[in-house]
Design a protein around this motif. Structure first.
Motif, PDB file in Angstrom:
ATOM      1  N   ASP A   1      30.895 -44.959  53.999  1.00 22.20           N
ATOM      2  CA  ASP A   1      31.815 -45.270  54.220  1.00 22.20           C
ATOM      3  C   ASP A   1      32.777 -45.976  53.767  1.00 22.20           C
ATOM      4  O   ASP A   1      32.355 -46.570  51.812  1.00 22.20           O
ATOM      5  CB  ASP A   1      32.809 -46.666  55.873  1.00 22.20           C
TER       6      ASP A   1
ATOM      7  N   GLY B   1      27.737 -46.508  56.475  1.00 19.94           N
ATOM      8  CA  GLY B   1      28.539 -46.807  57.954  1.00 19.94           C
ATOM      9  C   GLY B   1      28.181 -46.150  59.451  1.00 19.94           C
ATOM     10  O   GLY B   1      26.796 -45.322  58.957  1.00 19.94           O
TER      11      GLY B   1
ATOM     12  N   ILE C   1      38.290 -45.077  55.534  1.00 20.23           N
ATOM     13  CA  ILE C   1      38.381 -46.079  56.922  1.00 20.23           C
ATOM     14  C   ILE C   1      39.972 -46.777  55.672  1.00 20.23           C
ATOM     15  O   ILE C   1      39.234 -47.426  55.151  1.00 20.23           O
ATOM     16  CB  ILE C   1      37.625 -46.674  56.547  1.00 20.23           C
TER      17      ILE C   1
ATOM     18  N   ILE D   1      40.626 -43.749  60.900  1.00 17.23           N
ATOM     19  CA  ILE D   1      39.095 -43.232  60.199  1.00 17.23           C
ATOM     20  C   ILE D   1      38.758 -41.749  60.024  1.00 17.23           C
ATOM     21  O   ILE D   1      39.585 -41.189  61.264  1.00 17.23           O
ATOM     22  CB  ILE D   1      38.486 -43.845  61.094  1.00 17.23           C
TER      23      ILE D   1
ATOM     24  N   THR E   1      36.725 -52.182  62.832  1.00 17.26           N
ATOM     25  CA  THR E   1      35.587 -51.061  62.366  1.00 17.26           C
ATOM     26  C   THR E   1      34.660 -51.823  62.839  1.00 17.26           C
ATOM     27  O   THR E   1      33.920 -52.527  62.732  1.00 17.26           O
ATOM     28  CB  THR E   1      35.596 -50.894  60.777  1.00 17.26           C
TER      29      THR E   1
END
Ligand code: RIB
Length: 331
Positions: free
Chosen positions: A14, A41, A100, A110, A251
């Protein structure tokens, strides 16, 4: 007894930007107060890490690129106690990347560049079933064919399937999933699948009934973010209010919610206490930044529950969690 959960899903790096506000089209902002990070992520990895931090025996199948990010992710999962033996390396595509943007207040946007996730093949999965899982856990951030094959392999072996229905596509082949124990979309996903926004009890129920016509699920659990959760079992529906916290970053809250719920449900088969535990786990995660960095351990969840004296009562009275429609008010 420890349950073995087989997660077949995605892994990403991420790229997270914490910003004051989004730029308008054509505008450049010099972001002096914000920060950016590269953190592990991916919806699948976030869920696998939740299972591991809750103490489940987690086997994770994902596909990563033959690159530094892939190697880094794999060693992180291993260090967290996840069984990584069945992770597949893709020689043609890079490890997935998610971009993100988190604004003040914690809401995110995202964009995922799936890379290797999208190249997960049906034949990449079969070996992992030799681990004799008690449950199979899926999301839709990998190739459709892999999800469908995972359902087929699970059904063949009588293993219950749990689905976090994210991300959603209006043409996702839900009819190919077969029997599912819990099917759990969030509000946006619910709207994409059914065309109904679950904005009140009545619309949430209509959406859940429609979803039950699309997926053979025992329970439909709709995640409603800061309004808690809604569950329909085919006969009755239940509303679970949220735990109130001040969010800094939402998130992965949905990933944590569904994995925590699945963990608890596979331990004792109680859907109500599973959703309550999931609400707490998601609430803790939104008070922390990032995806994998925000996932609580089981003892943190228990500590929160004890501190706030959250009861495990079966049914929540219909409260202000939802703005009631006239129809519901009248009853
Ligand atoms: O649900 C949050 C996750 O969605 C992020 O970690 C990102 O990788 C995307 O998959």
């Amino acid at each position: 007894m420890k349950k073995r959960i087989l997660v077949i899903s995605s892994a990403n790096i991420d790229f997270v930007q914490n910003v004051e506000r989004l730029p308008y089209s054509g505008e450049t902002i010099i972001e002096t107060k914000g920060t950016y990070t590269y953190t592990p992520g991916g919806k699948g990895a976030n869920s696998a890490l939740t299972f591991a931090r809750f103490g489940a025996d987690c086997v994770f199948v994902c596909k990563v690129g033959a690159d530094a990010n892939g190697a880094k992710l794999k060693s992180l999962y291993k260090a967290e106690g996840i069984d990584t033996r069945f992770i597949v390396e893709d020689k043609e595509n890079p490890t997935g990347l998610a971009s993100i943007i988190v604004e003040n207040g914690g809401k995110n946007r995202i964009t995922v560049f799936p890379g290797a996730n999208n190249n997960m093949q049906p034949e990449d999965l079969e070996d992992a079933f030799t681990s004799y899982p008690d449950a199979v856990y899926l999301q839709f951030e990998i190739a459709d064919a892999a999800v469908i094959e995972a359902c087929r392999l699970a059904a063949e072996r009588g293993i219950p399937v749990f689905v976090d229905a994210a991300p959603a596509r209006f043409d996702y082949p839900l009819d190919k999933l077969g029997k599912v124990e819990i099917f759990s979309p969030n509000e946006t996903e619910c709207r994409i699948y059914t065309g109904i926004t679950p904005s009140c009890e009545e619309s949430a129920l209509r959406a859940a009934i429609r979803l039950r016509g699309m997926v053979q699920a025992k329970y439909i659990v709709i995640k409603l973010g800061d309004r808690g959760a809604f569950m329909f079992d085919g006969k009755e529906y239940f509303v679970y209010p949220p735990e109130n916290v001040i969010p800094v970053d939402t998130t992965a809250a949905g990933d944590v919610f569904t994995a925590a719920m699945t963990y608890s449900y596979t331990q004792n088969g109680n859907i109500h206490s599973a959703i309550r535990m999931a609400n707490i786990a998601a609430a803790i995660s939104v008070t922390r930044e990032g995806a994998s960095t925000s996932i609580p351990t089981l003892s943190e969840v228990i500590e929160f529950r004890e501190k706030k004296k959250i009861s495990d009562e079966k049914r929540t009275p219909l409260t202000d969690t939802f703005e009631k429609t006239d129809e519901v008010k009248a009853n």
